[in-house]
Design a protein around this motif. Structure first.
Motif, mmCIF file in Angstrom:
data_model
loop_
_atom_site.group_PDB
_atom_site.id
_atom_site.type_symbol
_atom_site.label_atom_id
_atom_site.label_comp_id
_atom_site.label_asym_id
_atom_site.label_seq_id
_atom_site.Cartn_x
_atom_site.Cartn_y
_atom_site.Cartn_z
ATOM 1 N N ALA A 1 -9.998 12.360 20.406
ATOM 2 C CA ALA A 1 -11.062 12.552 19.425
ATOM 3 C C ALA A 1 -11.008 11.438 18.384
ATOM 4 O O ALA A 1 -9.993 10.756 18.229
ATOM 5 C CB ALA A 1 -10.907 13.898 18.745
ATOM 6 N N GLU A 2 -12.097 11.277 17.665
ATOM 7 C CA GLU A 2 -12.120 10.326 16.552
ATOM 8 C C GLU A 2 -11.575 11.028 15.315
ATOM 9 O O GLU A 2 -12.033 12.106 14.955
ATOM 10 C CB GLU A 2 -13.562 9.856 16.298
ATOM 11 N N THR A 3 -10.600 10.415 14.680
ATOM 12 C CA THR A 3 -10.009 11.058 13.504
ATOM 13 C C THR A 3 -10.052 10.110 12.316
ATOM 14 O O THR A 3 -10.004 8.889 12.478
ATOM 15 C CB THR A 3 -8.554 11.456 13.774
ATOM 16 N N GLN A 4 -10.122 10.705 11.127
ATOM 17 C CA GLN A 4 -10.179 9.879 9.915
ATOM 18 C C GLN A 4 -9.730 10.675 8.696
ATOM 19 O O GLN A 4 -9.758 11.902 8.681
ATOM 20 C CB GLN A 4 -11.609 9.378 9.690
ATOM 21 N N ALA B 1 -15.340 8.973 -7.044
ATOM 22 C CA ALA B 1 -15.038 7.876 -6.114
ATOM 23 C C ALA B 1 -14.479 8.464 -4.830
ATOM 24 O O ALA B 1 -14.002 9.603 -4.828
ATOM 25 C CB ALA B 1 -14.019 6.923 -6.734
ATOM 26 N N TRP B 2 -14.558 7.685 -3.775
ATOM 27 C CA TRP B 2 -14.000 8.153 -2.502
ATOM 28 C C TRP B 2 -13.721 6.983 -1.580
ATOM 29 O O TRP B 2 -14.223 5.884 -1.759
ATOM 30 C CB TRP B 2 -14.942 9.154 -1.810
ATOM 31 N N GLY B 3 -12.898 7.271 -0.601
ATOM 32 C CA GLY B 3 -12.629 6.279 0.433
ATOM 33 C C GLY B 3 -12.453 7.001 1.758
ATOM 34 O O GLY B 3 -12.028 8.153 1.798
ATOM 35 N N GLN B 4 -12.819 6.306 2.815
ATOM 36 C CA GLN B 4 -12.670 6.880 4.165
ATOM 37 C C GLN B 4 -11.992 5.841 5.026
ATOM 38 O O GLN B 4 -12.346 4.669 4.951
ATOM 39 C CB GLN B 4 -14.037 7.170 4.791
ATOM 40 N N PHE B 5 -11.044 6.270 5.831
ATOM 41 C CA PHE B 5 -10.437 5.293 6.743
ATOM 42 C C PHE B 5 -10.061 5.961 8.041
ATOM 43 O O PHE B 5 -9.494 7.044 8.093
ATOM 44 C CB PHE B 5 -9.236 4.596 6.116
ATOM 45 N N PRO B 6 -10.429 5.291 9.125
ATOM 46 C CA PRO B 6 -10.215 5.864 10.450
ATOM 47 C C PRO B 6 -8.740 5.890 10.835
ATOM 48 O O PRO B 6 -7.964 5.050 10.396
ATOM 49 C CB PRO B 6 -10.977 4.916 11.368
ATOM 50 N N VAL B 7 -8.374 6.870 11.634
ATOM 51 C CA VAL B 7 -7.033 6.919 12.214
ATOM 52 C C VAL B 7 -7.151 6.518 13.683
ATOM 53 O O VAL B 7 -6.639 5.493 14.098
ATOM 54 C CB VAL B 7 -6.414 8.326 12.058
ATOM 55 N N ALA B 8 -7.858 7.322 14.445
ATOM 56 C CA ALA B 8 -8.057 6.975 15.855
ATOM 57 C C ALA B 8 -9.540 6.832 16.113
ATOM 58 O O ALA B 8 -10.341 7.619 15.617
ATOM 59 C CB ALA B 8 -7.471 8.066 16.746
ATOM 60 N N PRO B 9 -9.934 5.837 16.875
ATOM 61 C CA PRO B 9 -11.355 5.640 17.128
ATOM 62 C C PRO B 9 -11.874 6.598 18.196
ATOM 63 O O PRO B 9 -11.115 7.250 18.905
ATOM 64 C CB PRO B 9 -11.432 4.203 17.625
ATOM 65 N N ARG B 10 -13.145 6.659 18.305
ATOM 66 C CA ARG B 10 -13.800 7.513 19.274
ATOM 67 C C ARG B 10 -13.738 6.882 20.659
ATOM 68 O O ARG B 10 -13.856 5.664 20.808
ATOM 69 C CB ARG B 10 -15.273 7.626 18.853
#
Ligand code: GAL
Length: 960
Positions: free
Chosen positions: A644-647, A668-677
């Motif tokens: 799965a895609e995880t972030q 404020a916020w930030g998003q960063f992927p862990v594993a791609p789809r």
């Protein structure tokens, strides 16, 4: 024999007027009585300045058959058109330029109001005096009270007061005000906005008891080394100054130094106090702060500040520039909630109460004088009033009326001489006067590129590359300029879809010390509510000269709903940066405030699997000082989500209620992927079968002759076919005076809006249906060889589109993707990707990767002039009308009830009516947006170049 009428000569007189009292500090109320004269007034409109005599000002005049208008208000926005119409021009004077003369056709509104004094209004020999105050009248007024002519004035957005105590009666006072739309003052008020005559701000009668305050100047500085503030109130009338919370009780004129908490836009600490004269108690709200130019930088309380500002015109879609307090507060709250920290009051002093709100909630203010003579650019600035000594008294009067009225606001840190008035001696005289009167603030004027008169180098719409050069101090200029900080008093033109490139500017502002930020142009679209058109813009009232929808270029729509541009700006200027790459289990938090630490914020993390939050918690972040950063450990990623895609998503929220937003508001916020789809994969097991009229492939049916898809799993589909056109945005159209290429013009010339689709072959193979086409405009040799390759595993359907440009393509493409039609019942959309709002290559910072849902109608962004809008970016999959569409790679999704061609042709939102289909664009890419409607086009990295490209979509039918 020739003669000139004399009654209205003051209208064309360059002097500021006669009869008014000297300007003084404004305050909302004191213990002295006041009487608001707002409300219903009688109005008689004449076509010329002297069509009527003065008899209406006499007591006993019968105005019973006159119309009524509301004051504050503009007569052209009342009476359903019976009182004339608004006119919109950007910089052109809507009358011949022959200063100081104005047209004979000069709409003139005689206003009448009869009032009694309240029962408790002081009377008798010790009653003191009274002052009649006008906070704003456009553009020239002559005033009579009880038949006595008390004076006339110009300076539309400035206050004028008249001593009237000797004229007042207990009952039946007749206040007569003759307002002329055009006057010599109009030459000084050529701001880019609607021309709107009328008494558009408050009219108030103020009791002035014997011994009441006149003018006073609150000097409240802060020494950041000692933590002490020094207060001194200079007052024309002696008295005492008290600030209970600081134990201050001093005589006016005396200074006192005590430990205080300073005022900043981030920490707007105000101390309540009072100025007590013999006859009046005036409330004070004291903010201690010191503004200086030090080390080549604008510093407040010893620290350099970064403006994350907006230009604010006063605007209400029904009332024009007549704003009530709640509307002003709404502006301030919206700004604060969107991380905006500064306002330039373009291009005139605002209603004074707005500055009280800036003091209270915390916004840095550049207070700008009511001055613009932009129309003189048409004649090479010949006869420009700011370079003609005859006008200098009027300019100095305007400067003084601004400074004296607004000088006691801690939020005002910079005075601006005006806007787009060229250069000249009059401006220098204004700057000298302001510097002499108030050395505690800095002076701004954009037109002064040599910085002769100003304390900062200021420009508008400078391109990114130039801003970088300025940041590096490699731009040259006068010796003085090289030592000064730089601001962009206008940039990022927010007209229509956009502005693009905000994040790229912000990176520069943060990188180079000399760059102290900027002010987006502008806050609000000046659309006028209209029964047939929704919102009207220039030309909708039949104006002879106009500048169309150039008046709709704000970060909020006319009804103050945030546009995507505001949401983007909010993200780009967020005061905390949250970075991480997801792989090492840490997040880097940087405090980007100039003064505040992070103790007011609470941090949260959440972990998403395929866009759905599976776990969330709080994150403990140290209370970093401004400029500090820390690496903070994230928890172990929950569960096993292989495939799965995880972030991670980390947010900074208000830890407690503030004056401007509740606890929990996201700052404020930030998003960063862990594993791609994992990209969708599909076995090509099904085989295309040709029938008489149809080709069948898995769940799909195609036209046997054209190879065009007709249905998937019984769902009717028109198309899909290649689409490269978008309804051009205001930024695609560009402004003719900007140096960047105006692609909308070139796109249309090339014919990208009228591409023809030629069918070359329909080929059936074992595992695929291939349709070969060439897409090209008539009359041109360029084209796009486009191949649609369809495969299926029996259940799902894959479309692979390959596009190969042929011929010499010199232009980028507006978009590149396919468009298909679905039945009109397809009214709901779910998707996994960027949202909730639209995003384009250079406007997508605020797009949050998540699962989203919307109706088709809600996907539309209501730009006042319809244009390309509503694309959701980075979409992994979308579901609409019973179909699921997966992208390989991600795609940009839009859906609407009209075609792009109809969107392109519409002039107002009311031109768009739903058809029988929903049109879906699945774009591999879009061209950037830029801000060329008055600034740079998209940066090269956001170009969609015509080059060989392949992309695919997997279609499947949802369980019903
Ligand atoms: C600037 C001007 C503004 C506005 C803007 C374009 O040149 O100062 O008033 O006209 O351009 O929207």
């Amino acid at each position: 024999m020739s003669f000139r009428t004399t009654t209205a000569d003051y209208v064309e007189d360059v002097s500021p007027g006669s009869g008014a009292l000297p300007p003084r500090a404004w305050y909302a109320s004191s213990d002295a009585k006041s009487l608001s004269l707002n409300g219903s007034w009688r109005l008689r409109l004449s076509a010329t300045a002297d069509a009527e005599d003065d008899s209406f000002a006499e007591e006993g005049y019968d105005a019973g058959d006159w119309a009524e208008v509301v004051v504050p208000g503009h007569w052209v926005l009342q009476g359903d058109g019976a009182f004339g119409s608004p006119i919109y021009t950007n910089h052109l004077y809507p009358f011949p330029v022959d200063p100081p003369h104005v047209p004979t056709d000069n709409p003139t509104g005689d206003h009448l109001r009869v009032f009694d004094l309240p029962d408790d209004w002081p009377a008798g020999p010790d009653a003191g005096g009274a002052v009649l105050r006008f906070d704003g009248v456009e553009s020239c007024a002559r005033v009579w009270l009880n038949g006595t002519d008390i004076g006339e004035f110009k300076g539309s957005r400035l206050a004028h007061e008249f001593a009237v105590g000797h004229l007042l009666k207990a009952e039946g006072n007749v206040l007569a005000v003759r307002v002329h739309q055009w006057s010599a003052g109009s030459y000084l008020e050529d701001q880019d906005q609607w021309w709107l005559p009328g008494i558009f701000r408050d009219v108030t009668l103020l009791h002035r008891p014997a011994g009441s305050a006149l003018d006073f100047f609150v000097h409240a500085s802060y020494d950041h080394r000692s933590g002490e503030g020094t207060l001194r109130v200079d007052s024309d009338v002696d008295g005492r100054v008290t600030v209970p919370a600081l134990d201050i009780d001093v005589a006016t004129g005396d200074a006192v130094t005590v430990p205080v908490l300073p005022w900043t836009a981030e920490t707007p600490r105000l101390y309540d106090g009072e100025l007590v004269t013999q006859g009046e108690r005036v409330p004070l709200r004291v903010g201690f702060r010191t503004v200086e130019l030090a080390d080549g930088l604008i510093k407040v309380n010893g620290s350099a500040i970064l403006f994350k500002g907006v230009n604010r015109h006063e605007w209400h879609p029904e009332r024009g520039r007549a704003l009530d307090l709640e509307t002003m507060r709404e502006d301030v709250l919206l700004m604060k909630r969107h991380n905006i920290n500064a306002v330039r009051t373009s291009h005139y002093p605002p209603h004074p109460a707005f500055l009280d709100l800036c003091d209270e909630y915390g916004l840095w203010v550049i207070d700008e004088c009511d001055l613009e003579t932009h129309g003189f650019t048409e004649q090479g600035w010949r006869d420009n009033p700011v370079d003609d000594d005859r006008w200098t008294p009027a300019l100095l009067d305007r400067a003084a009326r601004m400074v004296e009225r607004d000088k006691n606001h801690p939020s005002v840190v910079i005075w601006s001489l005006g806007n787009e008035a060229g250069t000249g001696r009059g401006l220098t005289a204004m700057a000298e006067w302001i510097h002499g009167r108030d050395s505690s603030r800095l002076v701004h004027y954009e037109g002064d590129w040599d910085c002769r008169d100003t304390d900062m180098y200021s420009r508008m719409y400078a391109f990114h590359a130039e801003v970088e050069t300025i940041g590096q101090n490699l731009d040259g200029g006068t010796g003085k300029r090289r030592e000064l900080p730089f601001i962009q008093c206008e940039y990022a033109h927010a007209m229509g879809n956009g502005p693009g490139g905000l994040a790229d500017y912000q990176r520069l502002f943060e990188k180079y010390e000399r760059l102290q930020g900027g002010f987006v142009w502008e806050w609000i679209d000046h659309g006028i509510r209209h029964p047939e058109l929704g919102y009207a813009y220039g030309g909708d009232f039949g104006e002879e000269l106009h500048d169309g929808n150039f008046v709709c270029d704000g970060l909020v729509f006319p009804d103050r709903r945030p546009s995507p541009g505001l949401v983007e700006y909010q993200k780009v200027i967020e005061p905390v940066r949250i970075d991480g790459d997801g792989s090492d289990g840490t997040v880097r938090v940087t405090n980007r405030y100039d003064f505040a630490d992070l103790s007011g914020l609470a941090f949260e993390w959440s972990y998403q699997v395929d866009g759905e939050t599976v776990e969330a918690g709080t994150l403990s972040v140290p209370s970093l000082a401004p400029g500090e950063a820390a690496d903070v450990k994230l928890p172990e990623p929950p569960g096993d989500a292989r495939g799965a895609e995880t972030q991670w998503t980390v947010s900074a929220l208000l830890a407690a209620d503030t004056a401007w937003a509740p606890k929990g508001h996201r700052v404020a916020w930030g998003q960063f992927p862990v594993a791609p789809r994992a990209l969708p994969s599909l076995a090509t097991t099904a085989r295309p079968l040709r029938g008489k009229r149809r080709i069948t492939l898995g769940p799909a049916r195609f036209d046997a002759r054209t190879g065009v898809l007709h249905s998937v799993g019984g769902i009717e589909v028109s198309g899909p076919r290649l689409d490269v056109w978008r309804a051009t945005t205001d930024n695609d159209e560009g402004a003719e005076w900007q140096s960047d290429t105006r692609y909308a013009v070139l796109w249309r010339t090339l014919g990208l809006h009228r591409m023809q689709h030629r069918l070359d072959a329909v080929e059936l193979a074992e595992d695929a249906l291939t349709v070969r086409t060439r897409v090209a405009p008539a009359a041109r040799e360029v084209g796009l060889a486009t191949v649609y390759r369809w495969t299926s595993d029996g259940d799902r359907l894959r479309l692979t589109v390959s596009v190969k440009p042929e011929g010499e393509w010199t232009l980028p493409l507006p978009r590149l993707g396919v468009r298909l039609g679905l039945p009109g019942t397809a009214d709901r959309v779910r998707w996994f990707g960027g949202g909730p709002g639209e995003a384009y290559p250079d406007t997508g910072t605020a797009s949050v990767v998540n699962r989203w849902a919307s109706t088709v109608d809600e996907l539309q962004t209501p730009y006042v002039r319809p244009q390309e809008n509503g694309a959701r970016a980075d979409v992994r999959w979308a579901e609409i009308g019973g179909l699921r569409i997966e992208g390989d790679p991600r795609f940009s999704f839009s859906a609407r009830r009209w075609t792009n061609e109809r969107l392109d042709a519409a002039a107002h939102l009311t031109d768009l009516t739903p058809g029988n289909e929903v049109w879906v664009n699945l774009d591999h890419a879009q061209h950037g947006i830029g801000s060329q409607s008055c600034g740079p086009g998209p940066l090269p990295q956001y170009f969609l170049r015509a080059e060989p490209t392949e992309f695919s979509f997997v279609f499947s039918v949802l369980d019903r």
